[in-house]
Design a protein around this motif. Structure first.
Motif, short mmCIF file in Angstrom:
data_model
loop_
_atom_site.label_atom_id
_atom_site.label_comp_id
_atom_site.label_asym_id
_atom_site.label_seq_id
_atom_site.Cartn_x
_atom_site.Cartn_y
_atom_site.Cartn_z
N UNK A 667 0.83 -1.21 0.00
CA UNK A 667 0.00 0.00 0.00
C UNK A 667 0.86 1.26 0.00
N UNK A 668 2.03 1.16 0.62
CA UNK A 668 2.93 2.32 0.62
C UNK A 668 3.33 2.68 -0.82
N UNK A 669 3.72 1.69 -1.61
CA UNK A 669 4.10 1.97 -3.00
C UNK A 669 2.87 2.39 -3.82
N UNK A 670 1.72 1.84 -3.50
CA UNK A 670 0.52 2.21 -4.23
C UNK A 670 0.16 3.68 -4.01
N UNK A 671 0.32 4.17 -2.78
CA UNK A 671 -0.10 5.52 -2.44
C UNK A 671 0.99 6.57 -2.67
N UNK A 672 2.23 6.14 -2.94
CA UNK A 672 3.32 7.10 -3.17
C UNK A 672 3.31 7.53 -4.62
N UNK A 673 2.37 8.41 -4.94
CA UNK A 673 2.16 8.79 -6.34
C UNK A 673 3.03 9.95 -6.79
N UNK A 674 3.80 10.53 -5.89
CA UNK A 674 4.63 11.67 -6.26
C UNK A 674 6.08 11.27 -6.57
N UNK A 675 6.40 10.02 -6.40
CA UNK A 675 7.76 9.53 -6.69
C UNK A 675 7.64 8.50 -7.81
N UNK A 676 8.20 8.81 -8.96
CA UNK A 676 8.05 7.97 -10.15
C UNK A 676 8.59 6.56 -9.92
N UNK A 677 9.74 6.46 -9.24
CA UNK A 677 10.35 5.14 -9.04
C UNK A 677 9.43 4.24 -8.20
N UNK A 678 8.77 4.81 -7.19
CA UNK A 678 7.87 4.01 -6.36
C UNK A 678 6.67 3.52 -7.17
N UNK A 679 6.18 4.37 -8.09
CA UNK A 679 5.07 3.95 -8.93
C UNK A 679 5.49 2.84 -9.91
N UNK A 680 6.72 2.92 -10.41
CA UNK A 680 7.23 1.86 -11.28
C UNK A 680 7.33 0.54 -10.52
N UNK A 681 7.75 0.62 -9.26
CA UNK A 681 7.83 -0.59 -8.44
C UNK A 681 6.45 -1.19 -8.25
N UNK A 682 5.46 -0.34 -7.95
CA UNK A 682 4.10 -0.85 -7.72
C UNK A 682 3.53 -1.47 -9.00
N UNK A 683 3.72 -0.83 -10.14
CA UNK A 683 3.22 -1.36 -11.39
C UNK A 683 3.89 -2.69 -11.73
N UNK A 684 5.19 -2.78 -11.46
CA UNK A 684 5.89 -4.04 -11.72
C UNK A 684 5.32 -5.16 -10.84
N UNK A 685 5.08 -4.86 -9.55
CA UNK A 685 4.56 -5.88 -8.64
C UNK A 685 3.14 -6.30 -9.03
N UNK A 686 2.32 -5.37 -9.52
CA UNK A 686 0.96 -5.72 -9.95
C UNK A 686 0.99 -6.54 -11.24
N UNK A 687 1.87 -6.18 -12.14
CA UNK A 687 1.95 -6.89 -13.43
C UNK A 687 2.54 -8.29 -13.28
N UNK A 688 3.36 -8.51 -12.26
CA UNK A 688 4.00 -9.81 -12.04
C UNK A 688 3.61 -10.36 -10.67
N UNK A 689 2.34 -10.17 -10.30
CA UNK A 689 1.90 -10.51 -8.94
C UNK A 689 2.11 -11.98 -8.62
N UNK A 690 1.78 -12.86 -9.52
CA UNK A 690 1.91 -14.29 -9.24
C UNK A 690 3.36 -14.71 -9.08
N UNK A 691 4.24 -13.95 -9.68
CA UNK A 691 5.66 -14.33 -9.71
C UNK A 691 6.46 -13.72 -8.56
N UNK A 692 6.13 -12.50 -8.17
CA UNK A 692 7.00 -11.81 -7.21
C UNK A 692 6.32 -11.51 -5.87
N UNK A 693 4.99 -11.56 -5.78
CA UNK A 693 4.32 -11.26 -4.52
C UNK A 693 4.17 -12.55 -3.70
N UNK A 694 4.23 -12.41 -2.37
CA UNK A 694 4.17 -13.57 -1.48
C UNK A 694 3.06 -13.37 -0.46
N UNK A 695 2.55 -14.51 0.08
CA UNK A 695 1.49 -14.46 1.08
C UNK A 695 2.03 -14.29 2.49
#
Length: 874
Positions: A667-695
């Motif tokens: 949620x921190x990366x999702x809400x950090x909309x003023x820093x481009x790098x943080x938004x790139x990290x969030x988009x990468x994690x959403x696009x590769x959720x099955x591969x890089x996100x853990x329970x």
């Protein structure tokens, strides 16, 4: 008439200059409040025989003796009668030298061991040390630890060790921060492990508050510890967070902020910061000893001026000359001979110029703040008049006594875990961990009962927009399934809108867990690492420049042209060994510290050679020393240093990164909309959720340990894992600041009681003790202790070796001047010998010197005398 007007004008000009008596001051660059105190004191001095007092201020960097010397010279040439010196040792030493040469009094307000010719208004360290000893004996300090900051502190501590007769008592001396990085915990933790309880703390006010905070974190600020603070400005700090720790903290002060005199002074010095008397009372606590000493020194100086002759001559001195002020010694003796009642008490000097007859107050930190418990004076010694404040009302615990709470947690290391046991366990005994112990400590303090239940899916809780309901432990709190929730539960604005949180019991941030970087292999040209590229270039330029300078001076210098045949008295030509090739060879031999058959003869060439030898001595020594540092340290080869580099190199180096699904980190990366790098990290994690996100965090730690994977995780959890998995490390700094808290239903009546109890546990060092227990001691903790980072070898740049280049250039320039003098004198002597005009011979010499390829020099013979055909008479 014109002459009369000029005489009157000169007389009037001289009289106008005599109208003002000047006193100078040299302060550090940022010292506005010191200047304000200085000018305030100037305004308090009455005119001396009709002449007003004027103040001149020079600001210099804190540790720049050259600038301090220039400032002192500027003030002396401006006609000051005395100089108020700076606070840093390096600057004061140079100013002292200048004032001694010009016999200008130096008013010193800093700590000195033994003043020379300056007038030290700072209390005598020997007397202060005796006060420390009196306190040690009064407080019955038998075995104690001395904690000091730097070299200046060590000098004071050395005085204590020299004078204190411990009769076999144990004294341990430790430097707070030998690496000067602001982390005092390693030393404090070492002291804590030794179970020491009595301390003498000597450090500046700049770090004193941080030292006490970090001591509190490691468990050294409890009701078991006793501190004697030697800093005389101890009372000026904000010590609110230590008032309720029940630690005996004793200090000393010269200034009583509660007195009307100091309160009025606070009104004056901080007049731009407030508008009412109450604020002036508050600001009086900010007046430090140095500010009061500045005022006392200037006003006592004005008092001493009355003892000089009525129309004494003010100094008019050139700093470059050898003259000194006539009345300088007289004024110094006058200041030392009078007694003056200042803001810091009676000022009186002994025969050595030390301020020895003084008094001060003994203070302690209590729950109500700073209170006076005694005093010390030169005649009566140490006296106590302790007045204990009434005990504070007990914590409001009535509403929680015998109340039973259902506490929900999840089995997340190290906050909640199943206890390992060979026998069956029941109830709360089945669990252990940081959160379990924290609830137990709160229960003891507040008197409530509790029962733990476990959230098996380990979900902390998130808001489901589809159902409009909260899930996880937050949902359990809202639905009444549990009263309290404790685990690694981050306080967020979204969660706080649904439930209440206690005050933070642990502060943290988000960082990166990644494989520990391997040591980088040495480069092929690693031998060149001790010097930067700029220094290597300048070294090559110096070599060529010195070689060519030696060649040119060798050609110009007459002494280098030698008779190749010593047996022939009048040779037809002279030879010179300093050819261009030989000069380069000579410089190479010197650089390699090897001998050579070439030896300069003339003064000028020998000066160049000596300067070059000095240059090579320093450069070779510096190279050798820094090479040893490079050989003994290995730089880690990390693919990235922070989150921004990770975004840049991740795709190129095949690094994957992720976080826990639906956690606060995501949620921190999702809400950090003023820093481009943080938004790139969030988009990468959403696009590769099955591969890089853990329970679960354990899955992320496993992936980071066995794959090329960077796991975003809370710093506290990273610290826990790196204590047990030596192949992992934290990369970069924290991306945010947040905290863990205990969740409860909205508008809970027991929120204040829980928060107050947590603050109490923090002040007593209980929280620090629990963290140390579960992070470093239990369940495999301490397997991978955090090693102090060795200082990496840093190439020497021009700032490090610029001085030796400067000396070489100056030596070469002086040699050029010397060789021209030598050439002119030789040509003049030769013109007398050969009976030729000086100018003609000089031009011949110069034309020959420009024939750089000619290494044989013809000898100029005197004109032959005409034959004598006279008759011989008998």
């Amino acid at each position: 008439m014109l002459v009369f007007v000029i005489i009157i004008s000169l007389h009037f000009h001289k009289f106008s200059e005599a109208e003002t008596l000047k006193i100078g001051a040299i302060f550090d660059t940022e010292s506005l409040i010191k200047e304000r105190a200085f000018y305030h004191a100037i305004r308090q001095i009455e005119p001396i025989n009709g002449r007003k007092i004027e103040g001149l201020v020079q600001n210099v960097p804190p540790n720049d003796p050259f600038e301090a010397t220039l400032a002192a010279c500027h003030l002396i040439e401006s006609g000051v009668l005395a100089i108020l010196g700076p606070t840093t040792h390096e600057n004061s030493h140079m100013i002292q030298t200048v004032c001694d040469n010009k016999d200008i009094p130096l008013l010193d307000v800093r700590f000195v061991v033994q003043p020379k010719n300056s007038i030290s208004f700072y209390p005598s360290q020997q007397i202060l040390t005796q006060i420390y000893i009196d306190l040690l004996e009064a407080w019955n300090f038998k075995n104690f630890v001395i904690l000091y900051e730097n070299d200046e502190s060590l000098i004071r501590i050395a005085e204590l060790l020299k004078l204190y007769d411990g009769n076999g008592h144990k004294m341990v001396v430790r430097q707070l921060d030998k690496y000067q990085n602001g982390d005092y915990r390693p030393t404090l933790k070492e002291v804590w492990q030794s179970e020491a309880t009595h301390f003498v703390l000597d450090c500046s006010t700049d770090i004193l508050e941080d030292v006490l905070h970090q001591a509190q974190q490691v468990g050294l600020v409890t009701n078991k510890q006793f501190y004697i603070i030697t800093n005389l400005d101890f009372h000026t700090l904000d010590l609110t967070s230590f008032q309720y720790s029940e630690t005996n903290i004793t200090g000393m002060r010269f200034i009583d902020p509660d007195s009307d005199t100091i309160r009025n002074l606070g009104l004056t010095l901080f007049r731009n910061d407030f508008t009412n008397l109450e604020s002036g009372f508050i600001e009086a606590w900010k007046i430090k000893l140095e500010m009061a000493l500045i005022i006392d020194a200037v006003m006592m100086f004005g008092e001493a001026l009355n003892g000089l002759p009525k129309n004494f001559a003010t100094p008019s001195i050139d700093c470059m000359s050898a003259e000194a002020w006539t009345y300088g010694t007289t004024l110094t003796n006058l200041i030392k001979s009078i007694n003056y009642p200042g803001y810091t008490g009676l000022i009186q000097f002994d025969n050595f110029g030390l301020r020895s007859a003084f008094g001060l107050e003994i203070i302690e930190l209590k729950e109500g703040g700073i209170i006076k418990v005694g005093n010390w004076n030169y005649s009566d010694g140490l006296n106590f008049n302790r007045v204990y404040s009434p005990n504070p009302p007990p914590l409001e615990v009535g509403s929680l006594i015998n109340k039973t709470f259902i506490v929900i947690t999840c089995l997340t290391e190290p906050y909640g875990m199943r206890k390992e046991s060979e026998v069956p366990l029941h109830g709360n005994q089945r669990y252990e961990g940081f959160g379990i112990d924290l609830i137990a400590e709160l229960s003891k303090k507040l008197g409530f009962n509790y029962t733990f239940i476990i959230r098996e899916d380990k979900k902390n809780g998130e808001y489901d927009e589809t159902t409009g309901q909260w899930t996880g432990m937050i949902g359990d709190i809202i639905n009444g399934k549990a009263d309290l929730a404790i685990t690694d539960l981050t306080i967020t604005s979204e969660r706080e809108s649904a439930v209440d949180f206690s005050t933070t019991f642990m502060s943290l941030g988000i960082s990166i867990l990644y494989q520990k970087p391997k040591k980088a292999l040495p480069s092929f040209f690693s031998f060149a690492d001790p010097f930067s590229l700029t220094v290597w270039k300048l070294l090559a330029a110096a070599f060529f420049g010195a070689s060519i300078a030696l060649f040119i001076l060798g050609r110009i210098s007459p002494s280098e042209w030698q008779n190749p045949y010593p047996c022939v008295e009048e040779s037809e030509f002279l030879v010179n060994q300093l050819s261009l090739r030989n000069c380069f060879w000579f410089m190479v031999g010197s650089l390699m510290q090897q001998g050579s058959e070439i030896a300069p003869i003339a003064f000028s060439t020998r000066m160049v050679a000596g300067t070059w030898w000095f240059f090579t001595l320093i450069m070779v020594s510096s190279y050798t020393a820094n090479l040893a540092a490079f050989l003994t340290t290995e730089s880690p080869d990390s693919p990235f240093k922070d989150v921004f580099e990770l975004v840049q190199v991740a795709e190129k180096k095949g690094i994957k990164f992720g976080a826990k699904i639906n956690g606060s980190t995501e949620k921190f990366f999702r809400d950090s909309k003023h820093i481009d790098e943080y938004q790139k990290i969030y988009q990468y994690m959403k696009n590769h959720e099955d591969e890089v996100m853990v329970n679960d965090n354990k899955d992320g730690v496993y992936k980071a340990e066995h794959e090329n994977y960077a796991f975003f995780m809370e710093t506290t959890s990273i610290e826990y894992e790196t204590q047990r998995r030596c192949s992992l490390s934290s990369v970069g700094h924290s991306l945010d600041e947040k905290g863990y808290g205990i969740a409860m239903r909205k508008n809970s009546s027991y929120r204040t009681a829980l928060s107050t109890a947590i603050l109490k546990l923090q002040e007593e060092g209980v929280l620090a003790k629990l963290k140390r227990k579960w992070w470093e001691e239990k369940r495999g903790g301490g397997l991978c202790p955090q090693q102090d980072k060795a200082a990496e070898g840093t190439p020497l740049n021009l700032k490090n070796v610029g001085g030796v280049f400067c000396v070489t250039i100056i030596g070469t320039v002086l040699s050029c001047i010397l060789v021209f003098i030598e050439m002119v004198l030789h040509t003049f002597k030769k013109s007398l010998h050969v009976k030729k005009p000086f100018k003609v011979l000089l031009m011949e010499e110069i034309r020959f010197y420009f024939r750089t390829s000619a290494m044989l020099k013809p000898v100029t013979s005197p004109k032959p005398k005409p034959p004598d055909y006279g008759f011989i008479t008998s």
